[in-house]
Design an enzyme around this catalytic site. Structure first.
Site, mmCIF file in Angstrom:
data_model
loop_
_atom_site.group_PDB
_atom_site.id
_atom_site.type_symbol
_atom_site.label_atom_id
_atom_site.label_comp_id
_atom_site.label_asym_id
_atom_site.label_seq_id
_atom_site.Cartn_x
_atom_site.Cartn_y
_atom_site.Cartn_z
ATOM 1 N N HIS A 187 3.759 -6.604 -10.073
ATOM 2 C CA HIS A 187 3.690 -6.656 -8.609
ATOM 3 C C HIS A 187 2.642 -7.676 -8.170
ATOM 4 O O HIS A 187 1.789 -8.081 -8.955
ATOM 5 C CB HIS A 187 3.327 -5.290 -8.018
ATOM 6 C CG HIS A 187 4.494 -4.356 -7.937
ATOM 7 N ND1 HIS A 187 4.847 -3.530 -8.972
ATOM 8 C CD2 HIS A 187 5.404 -4.136 -6.947
ATOM 9 C CE1 HIS A 187 5.918 -2.831 -8.630
ATOM 10 N NE2 HIS A 187 6.277 -3.182 -7.408
ATOM 11 N N LYS B 258 -1.314 -5.185 -4.452
ATOM 12 C CA LYS B 258 -0.847 -3.797 -4.629
ATOM 13 C C LYS B 258 -2.010 -2.871 -4.983
ATOM 14 O O LYS B 258 -2.821 -3.170 -5.857
ATOM 15 C CB LYS B 258 0.246 -3.728 -5.700
ATOM 16 C CG LYS B 258 0.837 -2.332 -5.821
ATOM 17 C CD LYS B 258 2.196 -2.328 -6.461
ATOM 18 C CE LYS B 258 2.733 -0.916 -6.597
ATOM 19 N NZ LYS B 258 2.934 -0.235 -5.308
HETATM 20 P P1 NAD Z 1 -0.251 -3.527 3.606
HETATM 21 O O1 NAD Z 1 -1.660 -3.339 3.141
HETATM 22 O O2 NAD Z 1 0.214 -4.904 3.944
HETATM 23 O O3 NAD Z 1 0.007 -2.607 4.904
HETATM 24 C C1 NAD Z 1 -0.511 -1.316 5.075
HETATM 25 C C2 NAD Z 1 -0.766 -1.077 6.553
HETATM 26 O O4 NAD Z 1 -1.241 0.261 6.743
HETATM 27 C C3 NAD Z 1 -1.835 -2.028 7.145
HETATM 28 O O5 NAD Z 1 -1.391 -2.622 8.350
HETATM 29 C C4 NAD Z 1 -3.011 -1.100 7.381
HETATM 30 O O6 NAD Z 1 -3.851 -1.522 8.469
HETATM 31 C C5 NAD Z 1 -2.295 0.206 7.692
HETATM 32 N N1 NAD Z 1 -3.210 1.343 7.598
HETATM 33 C C6 NAD Z 1 -4.238 1.521 6.728
HETATM 34 N N2 NAD Z 1 -4.915 2.645 7.013
HETATM 35 C C7 NAD Z 1 -4.311 3.191 8.095
HETATM 36 C C8 NAD Z 1 -4.574 4.343 8.882
HETATM 37 N N3 NAD Z 1 -5.569 5.176 8.588
HETATM 38 N N4 NAD Z 1 -3.754 4.602 9.916
HETATM 39 C C9 NAD Z 1 -2.721 3.795 10.216
HETATM 40 N N5 NAD Z 1 -2.458 2.662 9.537
HETATM 41 C C10 NAD Z 1 -3.238 2.372 8.474
HETATM 42 O O7 NAD Z 1 0.671 -2.877 2.465
HETATM 43 P P2 NAD Z 1 2.235 -3.105 2.224
HETATM 44 O O8 NAD Z 1 2.439 -4.147 1.175
HETATM 45 O O9 NAD Z 1 2.928 -3.226 3.541
HETATM 46 O O10 NAD Z 1 2.618 -1.705 1.527
HETATM 47 C C11 NAD Z 1 2.458 -0.483 2.222
HETATM 48 C C12 NAD Z 1 2.869 0.658 1.297
HETATM 49 O O11 NAD Z 1 4.282 0.573 1.023
HETATM 50 C C13 NAD Z 1 2.191 0.657 -0.073
HETATM 51 O O12 NAD Z 1 1.933 2.001 -0.464
HETATM 52 C C14 NAD Z 1 3.238 0.042 -0.987
HETATM 53 O O13 NAD Z 1 3.103 0.434 -2.336
HETATM 54 C C15 NAD Z 1 4.495 0.622 -0.383
HETATM 55 N N6 NAD Z 1 5.747 -0.095 -0.687
HETATM 56 C C16 NAD Z 1 6.840 0.688 -0.883
HETATM 57 C C17 NAD Z 1 8.068 0.111 -1.093
HETATM 58 C C18 NAD Z 1 9.267 0.998 -1.257
HETATM 59 O O14 NAD Z 1 10.408 0.495 -1.465
HETATM 60 N N7 NAD Z 1 9.115 2.318 -1.154
HETATM 61 C C19 NAD Z 1 8.192 -1.286 -1.128
HETATM 62 C C20 NAD Z 1 7.055 -2.061 -0.908
HETATM 63 C C21 NAD Z 1 5.821 -1.455 -0.665
#
Ligand code: NAD
Length: 261
Positions: free
Chosen positions: A150, A154
């Site tokens: 990844h 991540k």
């Molecule tokens: P990212 O860091 O770009 O985004 C996370 C967001 O959450 C940010 O905007 C952050 O400010 C916000 N956040 C943090 N703390 C918070 C709070 N207390 N209240 C509200 N918002 C808050 O991360 P990303 O790459 O977008 O990934 C997000 C999640 O999705 C990760 O856990 C990742 O592993 C997961 N993911 C899952 C899949 C899937 O298919 N299920 C695919 C990609 C990523």
């Protein structure tokens, strides 16, 4: 009628992609987002609340789509459980602990809950293929190693998808993943115990998500792999899930239900 959605983690990489694809799809009304700081003008959303201020927003939604952090997901379902009653929540956030998993079971008594470590159709098919292979390739003859890669940002390792693949193998073999899981190996790791499932996580650059499950025998190896070209496949799957989950009865659902596989 348009499905009314709220995106939690709206300012993040996945959240922004979900918002963009939901707009393009045309059959969603995006009520707003939830993120760490409240704002109105960023990211061109009607409003962005924090979890603490999002009661009204959640109350108006059909579905909340969450791609945030494990702590934020835990806080969202704890603090907004009341407003989520009778609604659906689609969660893509990975690295949730056992406590949050239990909280999701409790939430599912009153809300429709879908949690998916991976929203791609390819990976969801792969889970079934891996389970089928594990039923045939016995642990005394085939060692299972799971390798994932990844992007450098991540936060959790091994990935939620790698763990889901490991659980599929463990389930087919009639064991608990926690009893046979080995994360990485270093130093004097000793001979490989029969039935162990090894996990290895590569981190770097902008890799959207690669997974391989290898069944390694003495004379042959079967490897089942998936390569995500772009993270928009996950956002697209989450949107399909949100469309399908709108109006569903309370309970736990999976991507297998959404995809009919
Ligand atoms: P990212 O860091 O770009 O985004 C996370 C967001 O959450 C940010 O905007 C952050 O400010 C916000 N956040 C943090 N703390 C918070 C709070 N207390 N209240 C509200 N918002 C808050 O991360 P990303 O790459 O977008 O990934 C997000 C999640 O999705 C990760 O856990 C990742 O592993 C997961 N993911 C899952 C899949 C899937 O298919 N299920 C695919 C990609 C990523």
């Amino acid at each position: 009628m348009a499905t009314r959605i709220v995106v939690s983690g709206a300012c993040g990489r996945m959240g922004q992609t979900v918002v963009r694809l939901a707009r393009e799809a045309g059959d969603f009304e995006i009520l707003g987002g939830i993120d760490r700081e409240a704002s109105t003008n960023e990211h061109d959303l009607p409003r962005i609340d924090t979890i603490a201020t999002a009661a009204d927003l959640v109350r108006q939604a059909d579905v909340v789509i969450d791609f945030s952090t494990s702590d934020a997901t835990a806080a969202l379902i704890r603090e907004r459980a009341g407003e989520l009653r009778g609604k659906a929540i689609v969660i893509g956030t990975t690295g949730l602990g056992a406590e949050t998993e239990h909280a999701l079971d409790a939430l599912a008594k009153d809300s429709a809950v879908l949690l998916a470590a991976n929203f791609s159709i390819g990976v969801n098919l792969m889970l079934g293929l891996v389970e089928a292979a594990a039923r045939v390739l016995a642990p005394d003859r085939f060692d299972v190693e799971i390798v994932e890669a990844h992007h450098r940002h991540k936060a959790d390792a091994p990935s939620g998808t790698a763990l889901a693949l490991g659980r599929a193998v463990a389930q087919a073999r009639g064991v608990r993943l926690d009893d046979v899981r080995k994360d990485g190996r270093t130093g004097k790791s000793g001979a490989r115990p029969t039935g162990e499932i090894g996990f290895h996580a590569l981190r770097g650059g902008g890799v959207a998500g690669d997974h391989e499950v290898a069944f390694i025998g003495a004379l042959e190896t079967l490897a089942i792999s998936h390569h995500a070209v772009d993270r928009s496949i996950f956002a697209d799957g989450a949107i399909q899930a949100a469309r399908w989950m709108a109006g569903k009865a309370a309970g736990r659902y999976t991507m297998k239900d959404v995809l009919g596989i």
